[in-house]
Design an enzyme around this catalytic site. Structure first.
Site, short mmCIF file in Angstrom:
data_model
loop_
_atom_site.label_atom_id
_atom_site.label_comp_id
_atom_site.label_asym_id
_atom_site.label_seq_id
_atom_site.Cartn_x
_atom_site.Cartn_y
_atom_site.Cartn_z
N ASP A 151 7.33 -136.39 -41.53
CA ASP A 151 6.13 -135.62 -41.22
C ASP A 151 6.57 -134.24 -40.74
OD1 ASP A 151 3.42 -135.03 -40.67
OD2 ASP A 151 3.72 -135.58 -38.58
N LYS A 152 5.65 -133.31 -40.68
CA LYS A 152 6.00 -131.96 -40.20
C LYS A 152 5.58 -131.76 -38.75
CE LYS A 152 3.52 -128.36 -41.23
NZ LYS A 152 3.25 -127.77 -39.89
N THR A 153 4.28 -131.79 -38.50
CA THR A 153 3.77 -131.49 -37.17
C THR A 153 4.16 -132.57 -36.18
OG1 THR A 153 1.88 -130.40 -38.22
CG2 THR A 153 1.70 -130.91 -35.87
N LYS B 70 -15.70 -122.62 -36.39
CA LYS B 70 -14.31 -122.31 -36.74
C LYS B 70 -13.78 -123.44 -37.60
CE LYS B 70 -12.08 -124.53 -32.77
NZ LYS B 70 -11.37 -124.37 -31.51
N ARG C 187 -0.40 -121.70 -38.07
CA ARG C 187 -1.59 -122.51 -38.41
C ARG C 187 -2.80 -121.63 -38.20
NH1 ARG C 187 -0.21 -128.23 -37.47
NH2 ARG C 187 -2.30 -128.65 -36.72
N GLY D 104 -0.01 -132.78 -43.99
CA GLY D 104 -1.40 -132.48 -44.34
C GLY D 104 -1.72 -131.01 -44.25
N ARG E 285 -0.93 -131.03 -48.03
CA ARG E 285 -2.30 -131.55 -48.16
C ARG E 285 -2.30 -133.04 -48.50
NH1 ARG E 285 -5.29 -128.06 -45.38
NH2 ARG E 285 -5.47 -125.98 -46.30
N ASP F 223 5.24 -139.04 -36.02
CA ASP F 223 4.90 -139.15 -34.60
C ASP F 223 3.43 -139.43 -34.35
OD1 ASP F 223 3.85 -136.02 -33.33
OD2 ASP F 223 4.04 -136.53 -35.43
#
Length: 1131
Positions: free
Chosen positions: A450-452, A639, A668, A749, A843, A869
């Site tokens: 995963d990234k984040t 937003k 982001r 994502g 995505r 995580d």
């Protein structure tokens, strides 16, 4: 465009004539670099593309060959699954009407609220454990062999020689299961015995958690677990709201705000809940913990009161009340098996390591060798007499060729590896949750991350504010602060001059005159104000125990900055609110109906919250409608992601370009917009919105349609950029893994530009490497929305051909394009992607992440590892061969669901390079040595039987066989779990050593045959040597050969060890001492007077030397002339 609907795809592409003509021209050129699909399939109708290949594969596989090669297993499994589904068919879950405080009015019988995690009961424990053990080939094999000893004609030796080892294995297993079962029972009993206050007509009564029923009114104290799924009716807080912790339900550490039903919250006293006639209509129990639809109805009013219920009115079981002065009260709607927490509890698949599968294959080969050897013995006898009985006796006689201690040693070794990993001070906080697959850490080829929160810290820092014509970065935030101070100082100065009423026009003049160009000060003020208002953040003051609402100067005193913390479901929102605080506009208070901002001059601005539209993964935006008390203005703020907001805001020429620029910087982005509403406009919206919320059918669609009626021509205020900083030592860790031959795929994502930027900044993709973004070439030529992604088979074909021409190129692909390519060219895409040095999938939904893992498992024979995580990574972690979870900002859900849990991404380097290597190498050596221990004694038995006219008589009987497998050789053999071929520092310095592990050379049929040859050689030498040297008495053969056998095993352990540990030396001497001490009690088998002679000693030494010395010489020559790679580094 919906994927999987090709007919819609044709309609969508129709308006773009250039796209159509270009596609038609390219169809004829698709064979320029043909893919691996037949032209016949390509020429079919597009609507048949997704069914034709699968149908043909299914048709091709259905045949006699398919049936014989495993099809029968598929058919039997399908039949068994069908029978199980029929037997376990659950009661249909239905919607329900629950009367407040009246469980007796329930129309149906609902499950008991008791928690039961036990696997067995008193009656099913023994049969259940035995079934779990004997469903495996090894244990069932030993059970059959042991049972055969009850037949007199098949009896070979003493019963305890067969039943004692099997009984020991079963006893250890049963004790372990019993301990786990008792622990589960105690935990369940503790949870079920927790006392809660139940409201009745006669007052409060204490009730156990397991006795709670649907319809009960339950009081839950602060820091107490919610015992069942409830609707939140009332709280002692005047605001009618409370915070709950959901980390045990969804893994998220942020508090969630819950709202009481307005009708019951307004009642003067708690006892009035029984003076009203009311009920809750609740939908049927579902898995989704983030949604709920229901209605609250009070019938004793005229007209009846109807109130819609949503997720914010629920208190799910296993959550904890985190705030509130005293208590919250709820009505129970779901209990026991129907609660959200139980419905979402699924048994994860039992993962089996590759080494276990390899050992299982070798065990089957040993069984085949055992049967062949038995047949050869009977054949050499000439099939005389009752040869079937003799055949079975030989099978029993050679049963030690498959050692029963193999599984015990390996399981104990796995537990030892887990203990060593958790005790490693270099990776503190690491937890081994699945102790059955530590060897998988040394066999990984693909790492899907995963990234984040995994590669990044999930700690957001506000970096950029863009207003279209001006942009503010970290070095110019002081300008933003000065603009905010200036904008709030002007009204104050006017007000102080005595014309307080003139302050209102100064605020409203700008919106009422759109033709007048706004100043930079007013634009900055509106943008910061919108960011400070449009969120779900709540300030929490930890030192305040609960105070009445303060006004004026009292509020200014209460809202101190030193003890304020922010609670929100997203770290992005907290970062935005903290930034507005840093520039002068501070969120100081918030409840259900209002929020307050403090200006730089100390003024408190109060806003009434009229409506909130929370963020969802489908809408990708959130909104709020507020009314400023001072001016009466009603404003709709919103937003969200640029893809969602682009069609909502007014036309502009900068948003798309600046979003791309910020994404390339790794930020982001969020687009902020507003819309002013008149009182009439809002009243019309509110009536339609409330009507949609009360709908029982398609409520979500109707509510979304009403909200979308407001989301038109909104004024674009600003674009924000928040940075998610990289984890510590991410770059060297990724380089380490890449040098170890591990291919890294990033599944996220986030949007394509952000994912690409993080891939570059983290060095996942080298700066010198090319990046191929998977999108059609037509997107460059035509500004057509339908051309911006791969949407059909023609575009997928062209893109795959273009990508095939590139070499050493990283691939970046979006989830939508991936879906289309997998539908038509699954094998081709996976084949090309596996050749890439790195792959970035952006995505991606959680389902797609798990799908990618399964694709790699199906199309490659390599092992996969997934690391994440958050809760959205759980499906990927559970699908991978080895799942690693990181305890991060998003909670513990991923770490709890993973096989291994770490605290930082950089720890994965040592976990794989050091512990993965050691676990695999040690288990491979341990498994083969245990098999060698069984093969050598079987070889001796074969030699003995062949010399004595192929008689099925055992060479060693009774305690000798039991002692050989236990106290005489167990400790030195098991001490191999402490062996290591290279030092940890060397393994981390030269990660290229890891590549050899993935080839599986430490445990293969080649190494197995080498050990088999060693066993045959040593068994022959030991037996023939003893027969040649014995003194006319059979007992001397047993004494000489058995003593030489024990010494040979101890020397072979020494030959196998690569790095000595003091426990290994102790184990060697302990086993030797146990054998020498036991000789005094083995007069049944040995002639003690003969053992004390010198002849016995020199004969044993000669036989042992002949059996072991050649192997030591071969090992020395091999290390000298063909040393392994690790020995070169060590030297």
């Amino acid at each position: 465009m919906m994927l999987g609907e090709p007919s819609e795809a044709r309609v969508t592409r129709a308006p773009c004539s250039l796209c159509r003509y270009q596609s038609e021209d390219d169809i004829s050129n698709l064979d320029e670099m043909p893919l691996m699909m037949s032209e016949e399939a390509f020429e079919n109708e597009e609507s048949d593309y997704h069914t034709l290949p699968r149908a043909r594969v299914g048709h091709r596989r259905r045949g006699l060959g398919w049936f014989l090669c495993g099809g029968w297993k598929v058919l039997c499994g399908s039949c068994c699954d069908c029978l199980l589904r029929t037997c376990r068919r659950r009661k249909e879950l239905k919607a329900r009407t629950v009367w407040l405080g009246c469980p007796e009015k329930c129309e149906e019988k609902y499950p008991k609220n008791g928690i039961k995690n036990q696997k067995y009961n008193i009656l099913t424990f023994v049969p259940g454990v035995l079934y779990q053990q004997f469903k495996f080939f090894l244990n069932l094999y030993f059970l059959v062999v042991a049972c055969s000893q009850f037949v007199p004609s098949l009896k070979i030796g003493y019963l305890y020689t067969y039943w004692a080892p099997l009984g020991f294995v079963l006893a250890v297993t049963m004790v372990r299961e019993a301990v786990d079962e008792v622990r589960r029972h105690r935990r369940d009993k503790e949870m079920n015995s927790q006392l809660y206050s139940k409201l009745t007509v006669r007052g409060k009564v204490q009730v156990k958690s397991s006795d709670i029923q649907v319809g009960d009114l339950i009081i839950v104290e602060k820091n107490q677990r919610v015992p069942a799924d409830m609707i939140f009716l009332r709280t002692s807080e005047k605001t009618g709201a409370c915070f709950i912790r959901t980390d045990q339900l969804d893994g998220e550490t942020d508090w969630k705000l819950k709202v009481a039903v307005a009708c019951t919250q307004r009642l003067p006293a708690v006892g009035d809940l029984f003076s009203i006639t009311a009920y809750v209509y609740a939908q049927q129990p579902e898995l989704d913990i983030h949604s709920f639809e229901g209605n609250f109805t009070r019938e004793d009013c005229d007209p009846p009161v109807h109130e819609s219920l949503s997720i914010e009115n629920t208190l799910w079981a296993s959550t904890v009340v985190a705030s509130g002065k005293r208590t919250v009260i709820g009505v129970v709607i779901y209990t026991g098996k129907e609660t959200r927490s139980v419905l979402n509890t699924s048994q994860s698949k039992n993962k089996v390591g590759l080494l276990d599968l390899e050992l299982n294959r070798l065990t089957k080969a040993l069984f085949l060798a055992q049967v062949v050897l038995s047949v050869v013995m009977v054949a050499l006898q000439g099939f005389v007499g009752p040869w079937f009985r003799n055949l079975f006796r030989f099978v029993v006689l050679f049963s030690y060729i498959i050692p029963i201690s193999l599984r015990v040693n390996l399981d104990m070794g796995k537990s030892a590896y887990g203990w060593i990993i958790m005790k490693d001070e270099n990776i503190p906080g690491t937890v081994v949750r699945t102790s059955t697959i530590p060897e998988e850490l040394g066999r990984l080829v693909y790492l899907l991350t995963d990234k984040t929160g995994t590669l990044t810290q999930n700690e957001m820092v506000f970096k950029r504010l863009h207003l279209g014509t001006v942009s503010y970065g970290t070095d110019t935030m002081d300008e933003v602060q000065s603009h905010i101070v200036q904008s709030h100082a002007q009204p104050c100065s006017v007000a102080s001059s005595g014309t307080g009423a003139s302050a209102t026009p100064s605020h409203t003049a700008t919106p009422s005159a759109p033709k007048v160009r706004k100043s930079v000060v007013s634009r900055v003020h509106e943008a910061v104000k919108a960011i400070a208002l449009c969120h779900n953040v709540t300030p929490v003051y930890e030192t305040r125990t609960g105070m009445a609402e303060a006004e004026g100067t009292e509020a200014d005193q209460d809202f101190g900055d030193h003890n304020r913390t922010y609670q929100a479901s997203s770290p992005d929102e907290v970062a935005l609110v903290r930034w507005t605080e840093s520039v002068g506009l501070t969120l100081v208070n918030r409840d259900l109906t209002s929020l307050q901002l403090k200006t730089p001059v100390g003024q408190i601005l109060t806003f009434t919250i009229l409506q909130i539209f929370p963020f969802t993964s489908e809408s990708k935006r959130m909104g709020i409608i507020v009314k400023e008390e001072a001016t009466g203005e009603i404003t709709f703020y919103m937003k969200g992601a640029d893809v969602a907001m682009a069609s909502i805001v007014q036309y502009n020429d900068w948003l798309e370009e600046e979003c791309g620029n910020m994404a390339r910087e790794g930020l982001r982005t969020l687009v902020v917009a507003k819309k002013s509403l008149s009182e009439e406009q809002y009243q019309d919206f509110e009536s339609r919105y409330n009507q949609a919320r009360l709908s029982l059918y398609d409520r979500a669609l109707k509510v979304a349609a009403v909200v979308e009626s407001l989301e038109r021509e909104m004024e674009l205020l600003c674009l924000t950029g928040v940075e998610d900083q990289l984890q510590t030592d991410v770059r060297p860790t990724l380089e380490l893994l890449r040098n170890a031959g591990i291919k890294i795929w990033m599944l996220t994502g986030d949007k394509l530009e952000t994912a690409t930027c993080i891939a570059k900044s983290s060095r996942l993709v080298a700066r010198s490497q090319d990046i191929h973004v998977f999108r059609p070439l037509l997107a460059v030529w035509v500004a057509c929305a339908s051309c911006q992604q791969v949407s059909n088979r023609v575009e997928a074909h062209l893109e795959l051909n273009a990508f095939r021409r590139k070499h050493d190129c990283a691939l970046v692909i979006s989830g939508d394009s991936l879906e289309v390519c997998l539908r038509y060219y699954e094998h081709e895409l996976v084949e090309l992607a596996c050749q890439c040095p790195a792959v970035v999938c952006c995505r991606c939904s959680p389902t797609q992440k798990a799908q990618i893992v399964r694709l790699l498992q199906q199309h490659t024979a390599n092992r996969t590892c997934a690391i994440g995580d958050g809760g959205n990574d759980v499906s990927m972690i559970q699908a991978a061969d080895c799942g690693i979870g990181i305890e991060g900002k998003e909670g513990r859900q991923a770490s709890l669901a993973a096989d291994f849990s770490i605290t930082q991404f950089k720890h994965i380097g040592r976990l794989l390079m050091v512990h993965g290597r050691n676990s695999y190498k040690r288990s491979a050596a341990l498994g083969q040595f245990v098999m060698h221990r069984g093969m050598i004694i079987s070889a001796m038995q074969a030699v003995f039987s062949s010399i004595f006219y192929f008689a099925s008589v055992p060479l060693y009987q009774g305690f000798l066989m039991v002692g050989y497998a236990t106290i005489y050789t167990m400790f030195p053999v098991f001490s191999l779990v402490l062996d290591q071929d290279v030092k940890p520092e060397m393994a981390l310095l030269y990660p290229e050593l890891y590549k050899d592990l993935t080839k599986g050379r430490s445990l293969s049929f080649k190494t197995f045959f080498i050990w088999a040859l060693i066993s045959v050689y040593q068994g022959g030498i030991l037996m023939y040597g003893a027969l040649v040297l014995f003194d006319q008495e059979f007992v001397h053969v047993v004494a000489i050969s058995f003593t030489a056998l024990v010494l040979t095993e101890l020397l072979m352990v020494a030959l196998t060890v690569r790095t000595w540990h003091w426990l290994m030396v102790m184990a060697e001497f302990l086993s030797l001492g146990c054998y020498l001490a036991s000789l005094a009690f083995l007069n049944e088998y040995f002639d003690l007077s003969f053992i004390a002679t010198g002849a016995f000693l020199w004969k044993v030494c000669v036989i042992t030397l002949v059996s072991c010395l050649p192997l030591y010489i071969i090992k020395y020559l091999k290390r000298k002339f063909s040393p392994p790679s690790y020995s070169k580094l060590s030297s």
